[in-house]
Design an enzyme around this catalytic site. Structure first.
Site, PDB file in Angstrom:
ATOM      1  CD  GLU A 125      -2.845  -0.875   2.525  1.00  0.00           C
ATOM      2  OE1 GLU A 125      -2.217  -0.076   3.747  1.00  0.00           O
ATOM      3  OE2 GLU A 125      -3.888  -1.549   2.484  1.00  0.00           O
ATOM      4  CE  LYS A 126       1.971   7.977  -1.359  1.00  0.00           C
ATOM      5  NZ  LYS A 126       3.255   8.243  -2.123  1.00  0.00           N
ATOM      6  CG  ASN A 165     -10.963  -5.381  14.668  1.00  0.00           C
ATOM      7  OD1 ASN A 165     -10.106  -5.998  14.005  1.00  0.00           O
ATOM      8  ND2 ASN A 165     -10.770  -4.227  15.269  1.00  0.00           N
ATOM      9  NE  ARG A 202     -11.162  -7.654  19.200  1.00  0.00           N
ATOM     10  CZ  ARG A 202     -10.361  -7.188  18.216  1.00  0.00           C
ATOM     11  NH1 ARG A 202     -10.237  -8.241  17.085  1.00  0.00           N
ATOM     12  NH2 ARG A 202      -9.781  -6.084  18.386  1.00  0.00           N
TER      13      ARG A 202
HETATM   14  C1  MV4 Z   1      -0.840   1.969   7.553  1.00  0.00           C
HETATM   15  C2  MV4 Z   1      -0.105   3.148   8.279  1.00  0.00           C
HETATM   16  C3  MV4 Z   1       0.170   4.044   7.251  1.00  0.00           C
HETATM   17  N1  MV4 Z   1      -0.071   3.556   5.832  1.00  0.00           N
HETATM   18  N2  MV4 Z   1      -1.032   1.536   6.427  1.00  0.00           N
HETATM   19  C4  MV4 Z   1      -0.841  -0.446  11.890  1.00  0.00           C
HETATM   20  C5  MV4 Z   1      -1.618  -1.712  12.286  1.00  0.00           C
HETATM   21  C6  MV4 Z   1      -2.533  -2.229  11.216  1.00  0.00           C
HETATM   22  N3  MV4 Z   1      -3.803  -2.359  11.478  1.00  0.00           N
HETATM   23  C7  MV4 Z   1      -2.216  -1.097  10.131  1.00  0.00           C
HETATM   24  N4  MV4 Z   1      -1.209  -0.032  10.843  1.00  0.00           N
HETATM   25  C8  MV4 Z   1      -1.036   0.771   9.889  1.00  0.00           C
HETATM   26  N5  MV4 Z   1      -1.334   0.768   8.543  1.00  0.00           N
HETATM   27  C9  MV4 Z   1      -0.719   2.386   5.762  1.00  0.00           C
HETATM   28  N6  MV4 Z   1      -0.957   2.306   4.365  1.00  0.00           N
HETATM   29  C10 MV4 Z   1       0.081   3.139   9.701  1.00  0.00           C
HETATM   30  C11 MV4 Z   1      -0.282   2.175  10.395  1.00  0.00           C
HETATM   31  C12 MV4 Z   1      -0.137   2.364  11.732  1.00  0.00           C
HETATM   32  C13 MV4 Z   1      -0.997   2.516  12.867  1.00  0.00           C
HETATM   33  C14 MV4 Z   1      -2.342   2.348  12.391  1.00  0.00           C
HETATM   34  C15 MV4 Z   1      -3.314   2.393  13.500  1.00  0.00           C
HETATM   35  C16 MV4 Z   1      -2.770   2.728  14.862  1.00  0.00           C
HETATM   36  C17 MV4 Z   1      -1.655   2.864  14.968  1.00  0.00           C
HETATM   37  C18 MV4 Z   1      -0.667   2.767  14.033  1.00  0.00           C
HETATM   38  C19 MV4 Z   1       0.775   2.934  14.517  1.00  0.00           C
HETATM   39  C20 MV4 Z   1       1.620   2.722  13.369  1.00  0.00           C
HETATM   40  C21 MV4 Z   1       1.204   2.399  12.226  1.00  0.00           C
END
Ligand code: MV4
Length: 451
Positions: free
Chosen positions: A200-201, A290, A292
Site C-alpha cells: 500500500e501507499k 474486527n 468481535r
Molecule cells: C498503515 C499505516 C500507514 N499507511 N497503512 C498499523 C496496524 C495495522 N492495522 C495497520 N497499521 C498501519 N497501517 C498505511 N498504508 C500506519 C499504520 C499504523 C497504525 C495504524 C493504526 C494505529 C496505530 C498505528 C501505528 C503505527 C502504524
C-alpha cells in the site's frame, strides 16, 4: 432462546458479559484456569468450571475443554469476549457442529476478514475506499517494485494473515522495499505460517478511526458512532475516545455509509468494528474489520446509551434491532484509559503480583470496568490490562478534566500501572487540542517518576 451462556474468557470482559446476561435473565457459566480460581468472574457467574492450568493454550484456548464445559452445563451459547478464541474460525465452526450458538460470526466470515488482502478486495467491490496499492497479494519483488514506482514512495508491506501491526514493513525507496519484502515475508511465515504480502501507499500521520456496527438477522445494520484510537504504543491502545475530534457530522455520515456497506458485503451478524485510517486531507480508507466486541466498546456505550453486549446477544438470538437505533445522536464526549499492570518507568515491563490496596474513582459520568480488588493477585500468564476507567462529559475538554480527576483518585498499590503515563498524555497541549495521530506516542516525551 439461550437458556444458558458460557463465557469463554476471563478478567473484566467476563464480568462485563455476566452483567449483560444478568439483565437479560440468562444464566451464565464461567470457565477458568487454575490461576484464576479467586477471580471475580468465577464468583459472579451462576456456575463455574475449571478448564485447565494457567497457560492459555491449556485453558482459555483449549477448545475441547471449553466444549466439554458447555456440554456438562447444558450451555446453548458461548460468548468469546475479545482475544483468546473470539476470532478463531475453527472454534466458531466447532460450536456450529455442536449446535451451540457462537456469539460471533460464522467461520466463513472470520476467515474472509482474517485474510487482510481478501477483506480489502471485498470492501473495494462495494465501493468502500481502500488505500491505493496492490490488487490482492504480491507475487514477486519485481511486481512490488513496479507498483511502488507507480504509486510513489513511501509504501508499506503488510502480511495478509497479519493485522494489528504484526508483519508490517515501511519502505522509503527501492532498496528498503527489497529488504523489507524478504523480512516481512519471513516474519509473516514464522508468525502466521503464511508469508503472503500486499502493498500500500504509506500514509503519513493518519488517525485510527473505527466505526461500531451492529447487524441483526433481518437485514438491518446500524452504525453507532466512531471511536478515535490513535493513542497507541506498539499497537496497544492506551486511550480511546468517542466521538473523534477529527470527525464532523458530514464525515461521520460517510464513515457510517462505508461501514454499513462493508458489513452488508459480508452479511455480518452481531457486533463488529470497521477500522479506517483517516489521512491529513480528511480522506478515509478501510483498514481492517474486527469480528468481535472490542476492549474499547464502553466509550461508544457512554455516548449512545446502548448496552452493546446486550444488543449483540439479542442479535444472535434472532431479535430485530429497534428502529430508533438507526441514526443515533452522540451525546457528549467519552474517554477511556486502559489501566495496565506495567511499569512505564521500565519500558512498560509487565508488573504482575498482589494488589495490596485498591480504590477506584467514582462520581458523575465515571465508569470503571475491572475484575481487580484489594488482595487480588495478577497472574503473569495473561494480558496486563486490569481495569478500564471510562468517563463521559458534555464536551472533550471537560471529559479530559474529568479523566484527570478520576486517575488522581485511583489508588493501586503493590504493582506498577500505566496511569502515570496516561496522566502525562492528558496534560499534553497537543493531546488537549486534538492534534493527534497514530505516531503521537512515538515522539511523546514521558518523564519517568512524575505522576
Ligand atoms: C498503515 C499505516 C500507514 N499507511 N497503512 C498499523 C496496524 C495495522 N492495522 C495497520 N497499521 C498501519 N497501517 C498505511 N498504508 C500506519 C499504520 C499504523 C497504525 C495504524 C493504526 C494505529 C496505530 C498505528 C501505528 C503505527 C502504524
Amino acid at each position: 432462546m439461550f437458556k444458558k451462556i458460557l463465557i469463554a474468557n476471563r478478567g473484566e470482559i467476563a464480568l462485563r458479559i455476566i452483567r449483560a446476561c444478568r439483565e437479560l435473565n440468562i444464566p451464565t457459566v464461567a470457565v477458568y484456569s487454575t490461576a484464576d480460581s479467586l477471580s471475580l468472574h468465577v464468583k459472579f457467574a451462576d456456575e463455574a468450571i475449571c478448564i485447565g492450568p494457567a497457560e492459555s493454550s491449556k485453558s482459555y484456548l483449549n477448545i475441547p475443554a471449553i466444549m466439554s464445559a458447555a456440554e456438562i452445563t447444558a450451555a446453548d451459547a458461548i460468548h468469546p469476549g475479545y482475544g483468546f478464541l473470539a476470532e478463531n474460525a475453527e472454534f466458531s465452526s466447532i460450536c456450529r457442529d455442536h449446535k451451540v450458538t457462537f456469539i460471533g460470526p460464522p467461520p466463513e466470515t472470520i476467515n474472509s476478514m482474517g485474510d487482510k488482502a481478501n477483506a480489502k478486495h471485498t470492501m473495494k467491490s462495494v465501493n468502500v475506499p481502500v488505500i491505493p496499492g496492490s490488487e490482492g497479494i504480491l507475487i514477486s519483488h519485481t511486481q512490488a517494485m513496479a507498483l511502488a514506482k507507480e504509486i510513489g514512495y513511501p509504501v508499506i508491506l503488510k502480511a495478509t494473515a497479519g493485522g494489528g501491526g504484526k508483519g508490517m514493513r515501511r519502505a522509503n525507496d527501492q532498496d528498503e522495499l527489497i529488504n523489507g519484502y524478504n523480512m516481512a515475508q519471513q516474519e509473516a511465515m514464522s508468525a502466521f505460517k503464511n508469508g503472503d504480502l500486499y502493498l500500500e501507499k504509506y500514509l503519513v500521520k493518519p488517525r485510527h478511526i473505527e466505526v461500531q456496527i451492529l447487524a441483526d438477522s433481518h437485514g438491518n445494520t446500524v452504525a453507532l458512532g466512531e471511536r478515535e484510537c490513535s493513542i497507541q504504543r506498539r499497537h496497544q491502545k492506551l486511550i480511546e475516545e468517542s466521538p473523534s475530534s477529527a470527525v464532523n457530522e458530514e464525515l461521520r455520515q460517510k464513515l457510517y455509509a462505508a461501514a454499513i456497506a462493508g458489513a452488508k458485503a459480508v452479511n455480518y451478524l452481531g457486533a463488529g468494528t470497521i477500522e479506517f485510517l483517516l489521512d491529513t486531507k480528511g480522506d478515509f480508507y478501510f483498514m481492517e474489520m474486527n469480528t468481535r466486541i472490542q476492549v474499547e466498546h464502553p466509550v461508544t456505550e457512554m455516548v449512545v446509551g446502548v448496552d452493546l453486549i446486550k444488543e449483540q446477544i439479542r442479535c444472535h438470538r434472532g431479535e430485530k434491532i429497534p428502529e430508533w437505533m438507526g441514526n443515533m445522536k452522540l451525546r457528549g464526549h467519552s474517554i477511556e484509559c486502559r489501566v495496565n499492570a506495567e511499569n512505564p518507568d521500565k519500558n512498560f515491563m509487565p508488573s504482575p503480583g498482589v494488589i495490596t490496596s485498591f480504590h477506584m474513582p467514582g462520581g458523575k459520568g465515571v465508569r470503571v470496568d475491572t475484575h481487580a480488588y484489594a488482595g487480588y493477585s495478577i497472574p503473569p500468564n495473561y494480558d496486563s490490562m486490569i481495569a478500564k476507567i471510562i468517563v463521559r462529559s458534555p464536551n472533550r475538554a471537560e471529559a479530559i478534566q474529568r479523566m484527570k480527576g478520576a486517575l488522581d483518585e485511583c489508588i493501586i498499590e503493590g504493582i506498577h500501572t500505566s496511569i502515570p503515563f496516561q496522566k502525562q498524555i492528558l496534560n499534553d497541549p497537543k493531546f488537549q487540542s486534538g492534534d493527534i495521530h497514530t505516531g503521537f506516542l512515538e515522539t511523546f516525551e514521558y518523564k519517568p517518576g512524575k505522576g
